[in-house]
Design a protein around this motif. Sequence first.
Motif, short mmCIF file in Angstrom:
data_model
loop_
_atom_site.label_atom_id
_atom_site.label_comp_id
_atom_site.label_asym_id
_atom_site.label_seq_id
_atom_site.Cartn_x
_atom_site.Cartn_y
_atom_site.Cartn_z
N ARG A 48 24.97 49.41 27.03
CA ARG A 48 25.23 49.56 28.46
C ARG A 48 26.40 50.52 28.60
O ARG A 48 27.03 50.87 27.60
CB ARG A 48 25.59 48.21 29.07
CG ARG A 48 26.92 47.65 28.56
CD ARG A 48 27.07 46.18 28.88
NE ARG A 48 28.38 45.66 28.54
CZ ARG A 48 28.77 45.36 27.31
NH1 ARG A 48 27.95 45.55 26.28
NH2 ARG A 48 29.98 44.87 27.08
N GLU A 175 20.45 42.53 35.02
CA GLU A 175 19.83 43.84 34.89
C GLU A 175 18.69 44.00 35.89
O GLU A 175 18.45 45.10 36.41
CB GLU A 175 19.35 44.05 33.46
CG GLU A 175 20.52 44.23 32.49
CD GLU A 175 20.09 44.57 31.08
OE1 GLU A 175 18.89 44.41 30.76
OE2 GLU A 175 20.96 44.98 30.29
N ARG A 178 20.33 44.97 39.09
CA ARG A 178 20.68 46.41 39.10
C ARG A 178 19.47 47.26 39.40
O ARG A 178 19.52 48.18 40.24
CB ARG A 178 21.29 46.82 37.76
CG ARG A 178 21.64 48.30 37.71
CD ARG A 178 22.07 48.75 36.35
NE ARG A 178 21.00 48.65 35.36
CZ ARG A 178 21.07 49.18 34.15
NH1 ARG A 178 22.17 49.83 33.78
NH2 ARG A 178 20.08 49.04 33.30
N PHE A 209 27.62 40.62 37.23
CA PHE A 209 27.49 42.07 37.36
C PHE A 209 28.75 42.76 36.86
O PHE A 209 28.69 43.77 36.15
CB PHE A 209 27.22 42.44 38.82
CG PHE A 209 26.34 43.63 39.00
CD1 PHE A 209 24.97 43.49 39.21
CD2 PHE A 209 26.86 44.92 38.95
CE1 PHE A 209 24.16 44.60 39.38
CE2 PHE A 209 26.06 46.03 39.11
CZ PHE A 209 24.70 45.87 39.32
N PHE A 213 28.44 45.33 33.88
CA PHE A 213 28.52 46.75 34.25
C PHE A 213 29.91 47.21 34.66
O PHE A 213 30.10 48.38 34.97
CB PHE A 213 27.52 47.06 35.37
CG PHE A 213 26.10 46.74 35.01
CD1 PHE A 213 25.46 47.42 33.98
CD2 PHE A 213 25.40 45.76 35.68
CE1 PHE A 213 24.15 47.12 33.63
CE2 PHE A 213 24.09 45.45 35.34
CZ PHE A 213 23.46 46.13 34.31
N PRO A 217 28.14 44.60 42.37
CA PRO A 217 26.87 45.28 42.62
C PRO A 217 26.98 46.46 43.58
O PRO A 217 26.39 47.52 43.34
CB PRO A 217 25.98 44.17 43.19
CG PRO A 217 26.53 42.91 42.62
CD PRO A 217 28.02 43.14 42.54
N TYR A 220 28.90 49.42 42.19
CA TYR A 220 28.00 50.11 41.25
C TYR A 220 27.00 50.95 42.02
O TYR A 220 26.73 52.11 41.67
CB TYR A 220 27.28 49.08 40.38
CG TYR A 220 26.37 49.67 39.33
CD1 TYR A 220 26.81 49.84 38.02
CD2 TYR A 220 25.07 50.07 39.64
CE1 TYR A 220 25.98 50.38 37.06
CE2 TYR A 220 24.23 50.63 38.69
CZ TYR A 220 24.70 50.77 37.40
OH TYR A 220 23.87 51.33 36.45
N HIS A 224 26.37 54.94 41.89
CA HIS A 224 25.06 55.48 41.53
C HIS A 224 24.57 56.46 42.60
O HIS A 224 24.05 57.53 42.29
CB HIS A 224 24.05 54.34 41.37
CG HIS A 224 22.66 54.81 41.08
ND1 HIS A 224 22.26 55.22 39.83
CD2 HIS A 224 21.57 54.96 41.91
CE1 HIS A 224 20.98 55.60 39.88
NE2 HIS A 224 20.55 55.45 41.13
#
Length: 285
Positions: A48, A175, A178, A209, A213, A217, A220, A224
């Motif tokens: 990851r 995952e 995500r 999360f 990561f 969330p 992230y 992204h």
Amino acid sequence: MQLVSGAETFSDGAHVTEPVRDGLRVIVVLDGAMTLSVGDQPELVVDRPTVFAVFSEGESARDQRFAPDLTFRYVLVWLDSDLIAQELGAPPTALFATVGRSSSGGALALAAQPADAGLQAVAGQIIACPEGPQHNLYRSAKAMELLALSIDALRPAERRPSISRLTAADITRVEAAREALIAVMQRPPDIDALAAQVGFTPRRLNDAFRARFGSTPYAYLQEHRLQTAYRALSSGARGAAECAYLVGYTPAHFATLFRKRFGMPPSALTRRAGALRTTGSLERA
């Protein structure tokens, strides 16, 4: 200081046994999977986004294996031991909770943490930086930013969440969360709906999360979205407004977030991509 970045795919995997040499290496992995054994340090498994550092006084044996058929995207910064000691005001070993011995009898240490959204953003900017007159200056500045963030993340006192707290079932669920976010990034569900979708409570989803990561969330997801837009703008294929709608923002909100994250408006990146295309066309002519 030396900076190396890239993306490589090994159809049959890869096995590297060249020794780790003197100095401090800080590596941010964005995609791909690998295992790394260095000297007497515990094996590191990367599957990851991860930041890790290796410090060796002299040579140390290395066994590194890359997973097949996965693109391995990374940024590596190497620093001379004297330079890092000067910048830290302490020996490089101060970055590590445990220190072993290298093959030549010097200090050897390895530390890793999940790469949070900020680290992933800076590493992505280094990789995506297009060629141009300010290419080297930009990458050098970003390398220093990456080092500062990495050192912050890796200090033993930070006590950041560890992936070891998650069960295999937790990892599968987080995952899935995500992937669900990314699939509908233009109109993401709220935290309650997302948590229910994967069988978590909202609090447990946030905790899991962050452990997996390095961020919540929606932090992230924002990163992204912005990285997706950055790549699209860098290619010159889309304009700022189109990229905003592509990733689920209004143009005004997108421009504000983009400037805050990358230190420039989307239009500046569009102009740079256009100038590079024009230069390339003239050179070919």
